[in-house]
Design a protein around this motif. Structure first.
Motif, PDB file in Angstrom:
ATOM      1  N   VAL A 135     -28.372  13.708  -5.262  1.00 14.78           N
ATOM      2  CA  VAL A 135     -27.939  12.446  -4.865  1.00 14.78           C
ATOM      3  C   VAL A 135     -29.049  11.129  -4.726  1.00 14.78           C
ATOM      4  O   VAL A 135     -29.210  11.028  -3.972  1.00 14.78           O
ATOM      5  N   LYS A 136     -29.261   9.471  -6.192  1.00 11.61           N
ATOM      6  CA  LYS A 136     -30.748   9.098  -5.869  1.00 11.61           C
ATOM      7  C   LYS A 136     -29.810   8.166  -4.970  1.00 11.61           C
ATOM      8  O   LYS A 136     -28.273   7.505  -5.364  1.00 11.61           O
ATOM      9  N   ILE A 137     -30.142   7.181  -4.084  1.00 11.97           N
ATOM     10  CA  ILE A 137     -29.353   6.692  -3.188  1.00 11.97           C
ATOM     11  C   ILE A 137     -30.095   5.013  -2.189  1.00 11.97           C
ATOM     12  O   ILE A 137     -31.699   5.281  -2.853  1.00 11.97           O
ATOM     13  N   LEU A 138     -29.648   4.299  -2.698  1.00 10.09           N
ATOM     14  CA  LEU A 138     -30.188   2.790  -1.911  1.00 10.09           C
ATOM     15  C   LEU A 138     -29.993   2.656  -0.461  1.00 10.09           C
ATOM     16  O   LEU A 138     -28.396   3.017  -0.190  1.00 10.09           O
ATOM     17  N   ILE A 139     -29.951   2.314   0.110  1.00  6.27           N
ATOM     18  CA  ILE A 139     -29.687   1.771   1.149  1.00  6.27           C
ATOM     19  C   ILE A 139     -29.534   0.141   1.658  1.00  6.27           C
ATOM     20  O   ILE A 139     -30.232  -0.268   1.448  1.00  6.27           O
ATOM     21  N   GLU A 140     -28.316   0.235   1.832  1.00  6.20           N
ATOM     22  CA  GLU A 140     -27.537  -1.207   2.392  1.00  6.20           C
ATOM     23  C   GLU A 140     -27.772  -2.089   3.173  1.00  6.20           C
ATOM     24  O   GLU A 140     -27.585  -1.106   4.548  1.00  6.20           O
ATOM     25  N   VAL A 141     -28.799  -2.889   3.382  1.00  5.76           N
ATOM     26  CA  VAL A 141     -28.773  -3.859   4.786  1.00  5.76           C
ATOM     27  C   VAL A 141     -28.076  -4.875   4.740  1.00  5.76           C
ATOM     28  O   VAL A 141     -28.066  -5.629   3.975  1.00  5.76           O
ATOM     29  N   ASN A 142     -27.733  -5.130   5.774  1.00  3.46           N
ATOM     30  CA  ASN A 142     -26.938  -6.205   6.426  1.00  3.46           C
ATOM     31  C   ASN A 142     -28.073  -7.755   7.151  1.00  3.46           C
ATOM     32  O   ASN A 142     -28.083  -7.702   7.956  1.00  3.46           O
ATOM     33  N   VAL A 143     -28.896  -8.180   5.644  1.00  2.00           N
ATOM     34  CA  VAL A 143     -29.888  -8.953   6.120  1.00  2.00           C
ATOM     35  C   VAL A 143     -29.114 -10.443   7.205  1.00  2.00           C
ATOM     36  O   VAL A 143     -29.817 -10.843   8.598  1.00  2.00           O
ATOM     37  N   SER A 144     -28.260 -10.666   6.315  1.00  2.00           N
ATOM     38  CA  SER A 144     -28.380 -12.197   7.560  1.00  2.00           C
ATOM     39  C   SER A 144     -27.303 -11.768   8.603  1.00  2.00           C
ATOM     40  O   SER A 144     -26.928 -12.600   9.620  1.00  2.00           O
ATOM     41  N   GLY A 145     -26.752 -10.485   8.947  1.00  6.16           N
ATOM     42  CA  GLY A 145     -25.653  -9.840  10.448  1.00  6.16           C
ATOM     43  C   GLY A 145     -24.597 -10.872  10.283  1.00  6.16           C
ATOM     44  O   GLY A 145     -23.723 -10.387  10.987  1.00  6.16           O
ATOM     45  N   GLU A 146     -23.959 -10.948   9.154  1.00  2.54           N
ATOM     46  CA  GLU A 146     -22.517 -11.438   9.033  1.00  2.54           C
ATOM     47  C   GLU A 146     -21.790 -10.293   9.298  1.00  2.54           C
ATOM     48  O   GLU A 146     -21.975  -9.772   8.162  1.00  2.54           O
ATOM     49  N   THR A 147     -21.065 -10.447  10.102  1.00  2.04           N
ATOM     50  CA  THR A 147     -20.047  -9.951  11.089  1.00  2.04           C
ATOM     51  C   THR A 147     -19.019  -8.716   9.473  1.00  2.04           C
ATOM     52  O   THR A 147     -18.331  -7.888   9.362  1.00  2.04           O
ATOM     53  N   THR A 148     -19.387 -10.065   8.794  1.00  8.51           N
ATOM     54  CA  THR A 148     -18.014  -9.421   7.392  1.00  8.51           C
ATOM     55  C   THR A 148     -18.771  -8.372   6.272  1.00  8.51           C
ATOM     56  O   THR A 148     -17.875  -8.207   5.974  1.00  8.51           O
ATOM     57  N   LYS A 149     -19.835  -8.729   6.036  1.00  7.64           N
ATOM     58  CA  LYS A 149     -20.816  -7.702   5.137  1.00  7.64           C
ATOM     59  C   LYS A 149     -20.757  -6.408   5.774  1.00  7.64           C
ATOM     60  O   LYS A 149     -20.830  -5.673   7.399  1.00  7.64           O
ATOM     61  N   SER A 150     -21.309  -5.245   4.909  1.00  5.14           N
ATOM     62  CA  SER A 150     -21.458  -3.963   5.074  1.00  5.14           C
ATOM     63  C   SER A 150     -22.745  -4.121   4.587  1.00  5.14           C
ATOM     64  O   SER A 150     -23.221  -5.385   4.181  1.00  5.14           O
ATOM     65  N   GLY A 151     -23.375  -3.044   4.943  1.00  6.00           N
ATOM     66  CA  GLY A 151     -25.017  -2.504   4.726  1.00  6.00           C
ATOM     67  C   GLY A 151     -25.340  -2.587   6.428  1.00  6.00           C
ATOM     68  O   GLY A 151     -24.475  -2.923   7.325  1.00  6.00           O
TER      69      GLY A 151
END
Ligand SMILES: *Cc1c(COP(=O)(O)O)cnc(C)c1O
Length: 236
Positions: A118-134
């Motif tokens: 399975v091809k995947i991407l790693i989701e990154v929470n660059v902003s560090g907002e607590t409501t975001k996944s990543g």
């Protein structure tokens, strides 16, 4: 404007923006994000040449995929619960939202059982907002290293969602940071890790994302028009 006209116009903007950034237009792929969009308009988009569909919900994607053209690519862009990993592993051509080891392990296990890579991407929470996944920015490289050890997952790159803002220029530092992270990870030359995709840019900010290196832009509203307010459905 119709979906077909919107897509034509977006393709022109993509080509122009890519050219301005010294990139071939073919280096940026257009994904149509279809949450809440009815089948008729999705089919119109496919007829207009869309070949990647981005879905937020696993069940919704299953229903649509069963009834539509099999030659399209279906990508999962929404948050994935670990208990939906089995269906997701066999349903999607790429999963953009892998952000934790527990999920990666379960996807790998399900992929192996089904005989798939399975091809995947790693989701990154660059902003560090607590409501975001990543994955938090500071932990992303370690997560890539750990996921790279799972034989039935193939890391293709990174994905991010910047904070919501009115001015697309405000998103630029987050896109740039994701590209820099991609470049940093690339220098490690990890096995099974290809850092070729940067999935970033939505309706409000995709030109800025392309200038910063996006290879997949994820567009909903500019293709299909504004969405109705979201209602939660059973089983989401
Ligand atoms: C909804 C969504 C998009 C598309 O957003 P638009 O503003 O409609 O272009 C892109 N990525 C993700 C993860 C989304 O949930």
């Amino acid at each position: 404007m119709s979906v077909t006209e919107n897509i034509k116009q977006i393709r022109a903007v993509i080509a122009e923006t890519a050219a301005r950034s010294g990139r071939p237009p073919s280096s940026v792929r257009l994904m149509a994000v279809t949450k809440t969009v009815d089948d008729e308009r999705i089919i119109e988009a496919i007829k207009a040449g869309i070949d990647i569909i981005g879905e937020n919900y696993v069940q919704e994607a299953k229903r649509k995929r069963d009834s539509m053209d099999k030659s399209l690519e279906w990508h999962l862009i929404g948050h994935l619960q670990t208990n939906k990993a089995k269906l997701a592993a066999s349903l999607f051509d790429m999963i953009h939202s892998v952000d934790r080891m527990e999920l990666a392990r379960e996807l790998d296990r399900r992929a192996r059982a089904a005989g798939l890579i399975v091809k995947i991407l790693i989701e990154v929470n660059v902003s560090g907002e607590t409501t975001k996944s990543g994955a938090p920015l500071a932990e992303a490289t370690a997560l890539v290293r750990a996921v790279a050890a799972l034989p039935n997952l193939s890391i293709q790159g990174l994905m991010t969602m910047p904070p919501f803002c009115d001015d697309p220029e405000e998103a630029r530092p987050f896109f740039r940071r994701l590209r820099e992270l991609r470049d940093e990870i690339e220098t490690e030359r990890m096995p099974r890790v290809e850092m070729k995709e940067l999935s970033m840019g939505m309706s409000g900010d995709y030109t800025v994302a392309i200038e910063e290196g996006a290879t997949i832009v994820r567009l909903g509203r500019t293709i299909f028009g504004e969405r109705p307010p979201r209602q939660l459905k059973q089983g989401e």
